[in-house]
Design a protein around this motif. Structure first.
Motif, PDB file in Angstrom:
ATOM      1  N   LEU A   4      16.033  61.397  68.229  1.00  0.00           N
ATOM      2  CA  LEU A   4      16.367  60.012  68.567  1.00  0.00           C
ATOM      3  C   LEU A   4      15.558  59.486  69.747  1.00  0.00           C
ATOM      4  CD1 LEU A   4      18.224  57.506  68.187  1.00  0.00           C
ATOM      5  CD2 LEU A   4      19.819  58.609  69.797  1.00  0.00           C
ATOM      6  N   THR A   5      15.447  60.261  70.811  1.00  0.00           N
ATOM      7  CA  THR A   5      14.849  59.753  72.057  1.00  0.00           C
ATOM      8  C   THR A   5      13.588  60.474  72.487  1.00  0.00           C
ATOM      9  OG1 THR A   5      16.174  61.226  73.453  1.00  0.00           O
ATOM     10  CG2 THR A   5      17.140  59.089  72.878  1.00  0.00           C
ATOM     11  N   GLY A   6      13.211  61.547  71.778  1.00  0.00           N
ATOM     12  CA  GLY A   6      12.120  62.384  72.243  1.00  0.00           C
ATOM     13  C   GLY A   6      12.661  63.455  73.183  1.00  0.00           C
ATOM     14  N   TRP A  54      12.764  54.573  84.364  1.00  0.00           N
ATOM     15  CA  TRP A  54      13.032  53.205  83.924  1.00  0.00           C
ATOM     16  C   TRP A  54      12.272  52.187  84.773  1.00  0.00           C
ATOM     17  CZ3 TRP A  54      15.270  51.001  79.829  1.00  0.00           C
ATOM     18  CH2 TRP A  54      15.602  49.647  79.906  1.00  0.00           C
ATOM     19  N   SER A  57       9.153  53.953  78.990  1.00  0.00           N
ATOM     20  CA  SER A  57      10.513  54.486  78.851  1.00  0.00           C
ATOM     21  C   SER A  57      11.474  53.428  78.311  1.00  0.00           C
ATOM     22  CB  SER A  57      11.020  55.004  80.197  1.00  0.00           C
ATOM     23  OG  SER A  57      11.210  53.941  81.114  1.00  0.00           O
ATOM     24  N   ARG A  58      11.131  52.160  78.459  1.00  0.00           N
ATOM     25  CA  ARG A  58      12.025  51.093  78.026  1.00  0.00           C
ATOM     26  C   ARG A  58      11.952  50.815  76.528  1.00  0.00           C
ATOM     27  NH1 ARG A  58      12.692  46.710  82.889  1.00  0.00           N
ATOM     28  NH2 ARG A  58      12.621  48.213  84.617  1.00  0.00           N
ATOM     29  N   THR A  59      10.927  51.341  75.879  1.00  0.00           N
ATOM     30  CA  THR A  59      10.775  51.071  74.451  1.00  0.00           C
ATOM     31  C   THR A  59      11.880  51.737  73.630  1.00  0.00           C
ATOM     32  OG1 THR A  59       9.293  52.973  74.161  1.00  0.00           O
ATOM     33  CG2 THR A  59       8.279  50.849  74.692  1.00  0.00           C
ATOM     34  N   LEU A  60      12.610  52.677  74.221  1.00  0.00           N
ATOM     35  CA  LEU A  60      13.707  53.341  73.514  1.00  0.00           C
ATOM     36  C   LEU A  60      14.923  52.443  73.350  1.00  0.00           C
ATOM     37  CD1 LEU A  60      13.664  56.857  75.225  1.00  0.00           C
ATOM     38  CD2 LEU A  60      13.008  56.342  72.868  1.00  0.00           C
ATOM     39  N   TYR A  61      14.970  51.359  74.110  1.00  0.00           N
ATOM     40  CA  TYR A  61      16.177  50.532  74.165  1.00  0.00           C
ATOM     41  C   TYR A  61      15.870  49.100  73.748  1.00  0.00           C
ATOM     42  CZ  TYR A  61      17.571  54.580  76.872  1.00  0.00           C
ATOM     43  OH  TYR A  61      17.831  55.858  77.277  1.00  0.00           O
ATOM     44  N   PHE A 105      19.539  51.731  70.382  1.00  0.00           N
ATOM     45  CA  PHE A 105      18.278  52.444  70.509  1.00  0.00           C
ATOM     46  C   PHE A 105      17.270  51.857  69.524  1.00  0.00           C
ATOM     47  CE2 PHE A 105      21.388  55.507  72.012  1.00  0.00           C
ATOM     48  CZ  PHE A 105      20.777  56.027  73.149  1.00  0.00           C
ATOM     49  N   HIS A 154      14.205  53.065  67.406  1.00  0.00           N
ATOM     50  CA  HIS A 154      13.449  54.219  66.926  1.00  0.00           C
ATOM     51  C   HIS A 154      12.137  53.738  66.316  1.00  0.00           C
ATOM     52  CE1 HIS A 154      12.409  57.674  64.348  1.00  0.00           C
ATOM     53  NE2 HIS A 154      13.033  58.380  65.280  1.00  0.00           N
TER      54      HIS A 154
END
Length: 220
Positions: free
Chosen positions: A72-74, A90, A96-100, A162, A164
């Motif tokens: 899911l997140t790496g 963050w 790091s923000r591309t996950l959200y 999230f 993906h």
């Protein structure tokens, strides 16, 4: 090495400390700075084979992830130094923000700034928490601006979105189990049965495993 053995054997803190003394070493510190996960929390974690889950410290450092959590997140355990903290990443690493979901970024920034203030105040000026806050004050104008607002108690919603890279947006519910002795939290992410996100999570359990295998292959 001794710490890894103690963790692999699911030893309690007393058992871990005894092992260190038998090997002729002083035991590591206990409490908020310890990364030794309690046996009970590990037993719960080990049973979560079909859910994205992770164990994190109070600084947002990921200690363990389930395979579906990695899908899911790496792999969030790969970071070193201050970057181990999700709050530090963050504000210093835009990737790091591309996950959200983008609509949640402003809220997440406030949550991390508020949390950093809480932990830094709780642990004191010489703590690792205070050190990370000071680094962010120097490196992130956004964090410095939020810090100056003195917000406390800003928390996450139970629902998280999230993003993906292959499946798009997954709307998941986060349940947290706190181990107060070690200041570790087990986070478990689930989806409403029958929902689109539930179907995506089932698919992720398949393609995530394949991607992990490909990454580990020397020819990948």
């Amino acid at each position: 090495m001794i710490a890894s053995i103690a963790q692999g054997l699911h030893l309690s803190l007393d058992e871990r400390d005894h092992l260190f003394r038998l090997a002729g070493h002083n035991p590591p510190t206990r409490g908020s700075t310890s990364e030794h996960i309690s046996p009970g929390l590990l037993r719960i974690f080990d049973r979560l084979t079909d859910s994205p889950a992770e164990i994190v410290t109070e600084l947002g450092e990921t200690l363990r992830q389930t395979p579906l959590g990695v899908a899911l997140t790496g792999d969030l355990t790969r970071y070193t130094g201050p970057a181990r903290s999700i709050a530090y990443r963050w504000f210093t690493d835009p990737a790091s923000r591309t996950l959200y979901h983008p609509d949640d970024h402003e809220r997440i920034s406030r949550v991390f700034a508020s949390g950093a203030r809480k932990i830094a105040t709780l642990r004191g000026p010489g703590s690792r928490a205070a050190g990370i806050a000071n680094l962010l004050l120097d490196q992130s104008p956004e964090f410095a601006s939020l810090w100056s607002e003195h917000e406390v108690g800003v928390g996450f919603d139970h629902a998280k979105r999230f993003v993906h890279p292959e499946l798009g947006v997954l709307e998941l519910t986060c349940q947290a189990l706190l181990d107060p002795d070690q200041s570790h939290t087990l986070l478990v992410f689930t989806a409403v049965p029958g929902s689109e996100s539930y179907e995506k999570l089932q698919l992720l359990s398949v393609i995530g495993t394949q991607r992990i295998t490909q990454r580990s292959s020397p020819n990948a």
